[in-house]
Design a protein around this motif. Structure first.
Motif, PDB file in Angstrom:
ATOM      1  N   ALA A   1      10.806  12.036  -8.113  1.00  0.00           N
ATOM      2  CA  ALA A   1      10.120  10.753  -8.263  1.00  0.00           C
ATOM      3  C   ALA A   1      11.069   9.580  -8.080  1.00  0.00           C
ATOM      4  N   ARG A   2      12.343   9.812  -8.353  1.00  0.00           N
ATOM      5  CA  ARG A   2      13.318   8.735  -8.169  1.00  0.00           C
ATOM      6  C   ARG A   2      13.561   8.435  -6.690  1.00  0.00           C
ATOM      7  N   ARG A   3      13.199   9.382  -5.831  1.00  0.00           N
ATOM      8  CA  ARG A   3      13.366   9.171  -4.395  1.00  0.00           C
ATOM      9  C   ARG A   3      12.107   8.541  -3.822  1.00  0.00           C
ATOM     10  N   GLN A   4      12.289   7.745  -2.772  1.00  0.00           N
ATOM     11  CA  GLN A   4      11.163   7.120  -2.077  1.00  0.00           C
ATOM     12  C   GLN A   4      10.576   8.138  -1.113  1.00  0.00           C
ATOM     13  N   GLN A   5       9.304   8.441  -1.284  1.00  0.00           N
ATOM     14  CA  GLN A   5       8.673   9.448  -0.449  1.00  0.00           C
ATOM     15  C   GLN A   5       8.294   8.891   0.930  1.00  0.00           C
ATOM     16  N   LEU A   6       7.838   7.652   0.961  1.00  0.00           N
ATOM     17  CA  LEU A   6       7.409   7.025   2.209  1.00  0.00           C
ATOM     18  C   LEU A   6       8.072   5.662   2.349  1.00  0.00           C
ATOM     19  N   TYR A   7       8.376   5.323   3.582  1.00  0.00           N
ATOM     20  CA  TYR A   7       8.953   4.019   3.900  1.00  0.00           C
ATOM     21  C   TYR A   7       8.129   3.359   4.997  1.00  0.00           C
ATOM     22  N   LEU A   8       7.932   2.073   4.881  1.00  0.00           N
ATOM     23  CA  LEU A   8       7.411   1.275   5.983  1.00  0.00           C
ATOM     24  C   LEU A   8       8.576   0.461   6.514  1.00  0.00           C
ATOM     25  N   GLU A   9       9.114   0.931   7.608  1.00  0.00           N
ATOM     26  CA  GLU A   9      10.304   0.306   8.200  1.00  0.00           C
ATOM     27  C   GLU A   9       9.868  -0.653   9.307  1.00  0.00           C
TER      28      GLU A   9
ATOM     29  N   LEU B   1       0.827  -1.202   0.000  1.00  0.00           N
ATOM     30  CA  LEU B   1       0.000   0.000   0.000  1.00  0.00           C
ATOM     31  C   LEU B   1       0.867   1.260   0.000  1.00  0.00           C
ATOM     32  N   VAL B   2       1.932   1.278   0.802  1.00  0.00           N
ATOM     33  CA  VAL B   2       2.818   2.439   0.848  1.00  0.00           C
ATOM     34  C   VAL B   2       3.489   2.642  -0.512  1.00  0.00           C
ATOM     35  N   ASN B   3       3.943   1.568  -1.136  1.00  0.00           N
ATOM     36  CA  ASN B   3       4.546   1.684  -2.466  1.00  0.00           C
ATOM     37  C   ASN B   3       3.532   2.172  -3.500  1.00  0.00           C
ATOM     38  N   LYS B   4       2.308   1.753  -3.353  1.00  0.00           N
ATOM     39  CA  LYS B   4       1.259   2.215  -4.264  1.00  0.00           C
ATOM     40  C   LYS B   4       1.018   3.713  -4.103  1.00  0.00           C
ATOM     41  N   ILE B   5       1.032   4.165  -2.847  1.00  0.00           N
ATOM     42  CA  ILE B   5       0.890   5.602  -2.613  1.00  0.00           C
ATOM     43  C   ILE B   5       2.061   6.360  -3.217  1.00  0.00           C
TER      44      ILE B   5
END
Length: 444
Positions: free
Chosen positions: A390-398, A242-246
């Motif tokens: 966009a190349r950077r990850q905006q959100l991470y689930l750590e 879900l986080v990657n989809k966002i």
């Protein structure tokens, strides 16, 4: 001695034969306090005679037959009360305690809990903005904590339940006959439908959020250790997806918006360039400003020639008035003046084809073209920045703590539940007994 059971409750006891009744005062007994001897009035009798207050004799003491009668009446009246209290004890204490001991000791299924912890964060910790900073940032200000709440809602949603049921056949797992009746789905009172199963799922999956550390704790309860571990790991994987989809949606929207701005700016720039070219063709002018400068340079040269010719004409006229060159010089002066007037009319004048009139429309079109070209450059810069962002990850689930495989059943807490049932039963029995005693006392 007579049997007290043969007497009625309001009947006075009859003394046996040969025994004097305590109610009769012997003739040879000594006078008591308040009694008067024959023929004489004591001080208490005299006080009673004058005051009108009757004088009471001292009550006689209780005898053994009286005490037996009172004890027998009391036992007869308390017998039903004791019996009722025993029934209340059985109903409030004995039966619940026995059922609780049987259920938690022999029937209740073991519950295994798998726990994991994770945090949703951004690449850089965003500082808390001031009031002015929040106003300047506007709608672009977001927090990773809000995205964490999004993940929480998804974990406890119907979509997550459907995905888990598709991966692990979750409904079949919780309807196994090895699970006791009260913990098995659908249970003795619930219906076998999706909404009931969703409520059952919500009771077995819990999410806790710590606002101080922004860490989320995920707990999964099931009746097998492997099942708890598998469900917990699957929920974490679904949350990461879900986080990657966002993130993908944010990248896609950002790049699309920047590309749309570039296309719009290019369209405007092309339209402005086409307008300039059309104006040049229609008005037969390339650059009125430059052409006016060239025209003014030519007028300046004609003016220099005119001045030189007039000076020469004046010198010849002063030296030799009859000189035949004077006529030629005069014609040259007239031609130079006519040429100067014609050239100045091309630069400025009241005509529509003058460079001054053409320059106004041309400058407007050229200004629009310049703005369009600058807008294109700015849009291209924004597009490049959007692609880099966009190349950077905006959100991470750590994952802070990985899901564990439970090796011991933490629930149900059998001894505590049995003792709690006993304690609550005793409290209920005590309250009921007090109420019953109050009702009986009120009736008596």
């Amino acid at each position: 001695m007579s049997n007290p059971e043969n007497r009625s409750i309001g009947e006075s006891p009859t003394p046996p034969e040969g025994e004097a009744s305590d109610l009769a005062v012997p003739a040879d007994s000594e006078p008591q306090l308040g009694d008067s001897p024959k023929g004489a009035a004591g001080p208490i009798a005299e006080a009673g005679k004058f005051s009108g207050v009757p004088v009471r004799a001292r009550p006689r003491p209780w005898t053994e037959p009286d005490l037996e009668l009172v004890t027998w009446v009391s036992n007869k009246s308390r017998g039903p009360l004791r019996l009722l209290r025993n029934k209340l004890f059985v109903a409030f204490v004995l039966i619940p305690f026995t059922l609780s001991a049987i259920y938690f000791g022999l029937i209740a299924s073991d519950v295994y809990i798998s726990e994991s912890r994770f945090v949703v964060r951004t690449p850089q910790r965003m500082q808390q903005p001031s009031v002015i900073g929040a106003l300047l940032q506007g709608s672009s200000f977001t927090r990773a904590q809000d995205d964490a709440f999004t993940v929480h809602d998804y974990i406890q949603s119907r979509d997550a339940l459907l995905e888990l049921d598709r991966q692990h056949r979750l409904k079949a797992v919780f309807t196994k006959p090895e699970i006791d009746l009260f913990n098995r789905f659908p249970g003795p009172l619930a219906s076998d439908n999706f909404e009931s199963f969703f409520k059952y799922y919500a009771d077995h999956v819990s999410v806790e959020f710590d606002a101080a550390s922004s860490i989320t704790t995920l707990r999964v309860r099931s009746f097998q250790p492997d099942t708890s571990l598998a469900i917990n790991a699957s929920l974490l994987a679904l949350s990461e997806r879900l986080v990657n989809k966002i993130n993908d949606r944010g990248r896609k929207d950002m790049i699309q918006y920047a590309a749309a701005e570039v296309a719009e700016a290019e369209t405007k720039a092309k339209g402005a360039a086409l307008a300039v070219a059309t104006y040049r063709n229609q008005r037969a002018v390339f650059d009125p400003e430059r052409q006016s400068a060239l025209q003014l340079q030519q007028v300046s040269k004609l003016q220099d020639d005119l001045i030189a010719t007039k000076l020469q004409l004046a010198q010849i006229s002063s030296l030799s008035p009859q000189n035949p060159q004077i006529g030629a010089l005069q014609k040259r002066v007239a031609g130079l003046e006519a040429n100067m007037a014609a050239e100045m009319a091309k630069v400025a004048g009241g005509g529509a084809n003058t460079f001054s009139n053409k320059a106004a429309d041309y400058e407007r079109l050229q200004l629009e073209r310049t703005f369009a070209e600058r807008q294109v450059a700015s849009a291209l810069t924004s597009l490049e920045n959007a692609r880099n962002e966009a190349r950077r990850q905006q959100l991470y689930l750590e994952r802070v703590v990985q899901p564990n495989l439970p090796d011991y059943a933490l629930e149900p807490r059998r001894l505590r539940n049995v003792l709690a049932t006993l304690l609550l039963g005793l409290i209920g029995w005590g309250i009921a007994s007090m109420l019953l005693s109050g009702v009986k006392e009120h009736q008596a």
